[in-house]
Scaffold this active site. Sequence first.
Site, PDB file in Angstrom:
ATOM      1  N   LEU A   1      74.106  11.805  58.400  1.00 38.28           N
ATOM      2  CA  LEU A   1      75.075  11.062  59.210  1.00 38.28           C
ATOM      3  C   LEU A   1      75.490  11.913  60.407  1.00 38.28           C
ATOM      4  O   LEU A   1      75.441  13.137  60.349  1.00 38.28           O
ATOM      5  CB  LEU A   1      76.317  10.744  58.376  1.00 38.28           C
ATOM      6  CG  LEU A   1      76.106   9.980  57.077  1.00 38.28           C
ATOM      7  CD1 LEU A   1      77.437   9.702  56.420  1.00 38.28           C
ATOM      8  CD2 LEU A   1      75.381   8.687  57.324  1.00 38.28           C
ATOM      9  N   ASP A   2      75.901  11.243  61.484  1.00 36.14           N
ATOM     10  CA  ASP A   2      76.531  12.012  62.561  1.00 36.14           C
ATOM     11  C   ASP A   2      78.043  11.943  62.360  1.00 36.14           C
ATOM     12  O   ASP A   2      78.525  11.362  61.390  1.00 36.14           O
ATOM     13  CB  ASP A   2      76.094  11.491  63.933  1.00 36.14           C
ATOM     14  CG  ASP A   2      76.490  10.041  64.154  1.00 36.14           C
ATOM     15  OD1 ASP A   2      77.358   9.564  63.417  1.00 36.14           O
ATOM     16  OD2 ASP A   2      75.917   9.405  65.046  1.00 36.14           O
ATOM     17  N   SER A   3      78.783  12.568  63.271  1.00 41.32           N
ATOM     18  CA  SER A   3      80.224  12.665  63.026  1.00 41.32           C
ATOM     19  C   SER A   3      80.873  11.274  63.002  1.00 41.32           C
ATOM     20  O   SER A   3      81.825  11.043  62.264  1.00 41.32           O
ATOM     21  CB  SER A   3      80.883  13.549  64.074  1.00 41.32           C
ATOM     22  OG  SER A   3      80.517  13.128  65.368  1.00 41.32           O
TER      23      SER A   3
ATOM     24  N   ASP B   1      79.421   8.473  61.972  1.00 42.94           N
ATOM     25  CA  ASP B   1      79.090   7.877  60.666  1.00 42.94           C
ATOM     26  C   ASP B   1      80.000   8.430  59.581  1.00 42.94           C
ATOM     27  O   ASP B   1      80.416   7.709  58.677  1.00 42.94           O
ATOM     28  CB  ASP B   1      77.643   8.175  60.287  1.00 42.94           C
ATOM     29  CG  ASP B   1      76.664   7.432  61.171  1.00 42.94           C
ATOM     30  OD1 ASP B   1      76.960   6.281  61.514  1.00 42.94           O
ATOM     31  OD2 ASP B   1      75.622   8.013  61.518  1.00 42.94           O
ATOM     32  N   THR B   2      80.277   9.745  59.682  1.00 41.37           N
ATOM     33  CA  THR B   2      81.143  10.359  58.667  1.00 41.37           C
ATOM     34  C   THR B   2      82.510   9.700  58.682  1.00 41.37           C
ATOM     35  O   THR B   2      83.071   9.387  57.633  1.00 41.37           O
ATOM     36  CB  THR B   2      81.285  11.861  58.960  1.00 41.37           C
ATOM     37  OG1 THR B   2      79.988  12.399  59.144  1.00 41.37           O
ATOM     38  CG2 THR B   2      81.974  12.566  57.832  1.00 41.37           C
TER      39      THR B   2
END
Lengths: 78, 116
Positions: free
Chosen positions: B71-73, B75-76
Amino acid sequence: MARLSGLQREVLKLYRTCIRTIRTKPEETQLHWRAYIREEFGKNKAIPKKSFSVIEHLIRVGHRRFEMYSNPQIKDIH
Amino acid sequence: MFRLAVRSARVQMARAPVAAAIVRAPVRFYAVAPITKEEVTSRAFEALKTVAALQESKLTLEANFQKDLGLDSLDTVEALVALEEEFDLEIPDKISDEIKTVGEAVDYIYEEERKL
């Protein structure tokens, strides 16, 4: 993830408020909102970390647009 | 309902004075059994599976949202909001920024649920 700068944190904060607000929208449009928010943030993904004034400006714009779209009378987005 | 239980217990004691000698352990009634960690974990996993970008097969407690789950930030953030929705709580920004793995998120939620 490396430690985030204050500005990065601010962006994530704005994103978080946006995503949380999706829940107040009608259920059948929630996917549109999600896609739209992602798209809008994604557009500015390539901005270098150091361009502070650009990012600050975008955060301000983002907040204004968030306030506009969070109006409950706006129900859907393309 | 509780009063009723107490009353019936008293009546029983009065009727059977011999039995009254036996010390009755106080019984406590809970509306809902306290949540267990396994329950938090399984519900968290279910909620996380709804996050589109997440690679389900790698979902474990040790998995790091960004390194292991891809995940990217943003998505997190989405994953954590999905968890907030599932457990009906709000993770403060400061703590959200610190959470890096699924296990950390589960721990935090478990602590919060126990406080209720």
